[in-house]
Design an enzyme around this catalytic site. Structure first.
Site, PDB file in Angstrom:
ATOM      1  N   THR A  14      -8.377  19.658 114.905  1.00 12.39           N
ATOM      2  CA  THR A  14      -7.342  20.687 114.755  1.00 12.39           C
ATOM      3  C   THR A  14      -6.184  20.490 115.733  1.00 12.39           C
ATOM      4  OG1 THR A  14      -8.436  22.224 116.275  1.00 12.39           O
ATOM      5  CG2 THR A  14      -9.053  22.355 113.950  1.00 12.39           C
ATOM      6  N   ASP A  15      -5.087  21.186 115.433  1.00 14.34           N
ATOM      7  CA  ASP A  15      -3.899  21.142 116.290  1.00 14.34           C
ATOM      8  C   ASP A  15      -3.811  22.435 117.102  1.00 14.34           C
ATOM      9  OD1 ASP A  15      -2.940  23.085 114.522  1.00 14.34           O
ATOM     10  OD2 ASP A  15      -1.573  21.722 113.502  1.00 14.34           O
ATOM     11  N   ALA A  16      -2.706  22.633 117.802  1.00 17.58           N
ATOM     12  CA  ALA A  16      -2.535  23.816 118.653  1.00 17.58           C
ATOM     13  C   ALA A  16      -2.532  25.125 117.863  1.00 17.58           C
ATOM     14  CB  ALA A  16      -1.245  23.682 119.459  1.00 17.58           C
TER      15      ALA A  16
END
Length: 139
Positions: A14-16
């Site tokens: 996942t990303d931020a």
């Protein structure tokens, strides 16, 4: 026929914003590709050690239909279509555990001689794999 690959989304995918980073969907699809080769009794280590043949990806795309989150249980349905003696494409459909389509991806591959980088026919092992995973609806 097709091949199904099952995977849980990890935090590292996942990303931020807490959703799967777009490029990681292609990574997950590539995992499915590798697993389908193993399932077809293709020894990837010995295949890669054959220094005269390479099968690089020459095109890749992905479309998203909803966000994918950490902890989501996915399955990737992989089908192939041989385009000619040296090329094939792989179509990936990514589903949630409730069988909702959340992404679709496609990669196009070409077989080349590693010395002169020219196209060559796919090896017999890949021809057999293509038969096992071909998209019967598109034939």
């Amino acid at each position: 026929m097709s091949f199904n690959y099952y995977r849980t989304v990890r935090l590292s995918d996942t990303d931020a914003a807490g959703v799967v980073y777009f490029a990681n969907v292609l990574h997950i699809c590539h995992e499915a590709y590798e697993e389908s080769l193993v399932n077809a009794n293709i020894n990837i280590k010995s295949f890669l050690n054959n220094s005269s043949i390479a099968i690089p990806i020459i095109s890749a795309s992905v479309n998203f239909y909803r966000p994918i989150f950490c902890g989501d249980r996915l399955f990737v349905n992989l089908t192939t279509q041989q385009l000619n003696n040296s090329e094939f494409e792989i179509n990936y459909c990514v589903y949630t555990s409730s069988e909702q389509v959340i992404a679709k991806a496609k990669t196009k591959h070409v077989c080349i001689n590693t010395l002169d980088r020219k196209r060559i026919n796919l090896p017999d092992s890949m021809d057999r794999w293509l038969v096992l995973t071909k998209d019967i609806d598109r034939q």
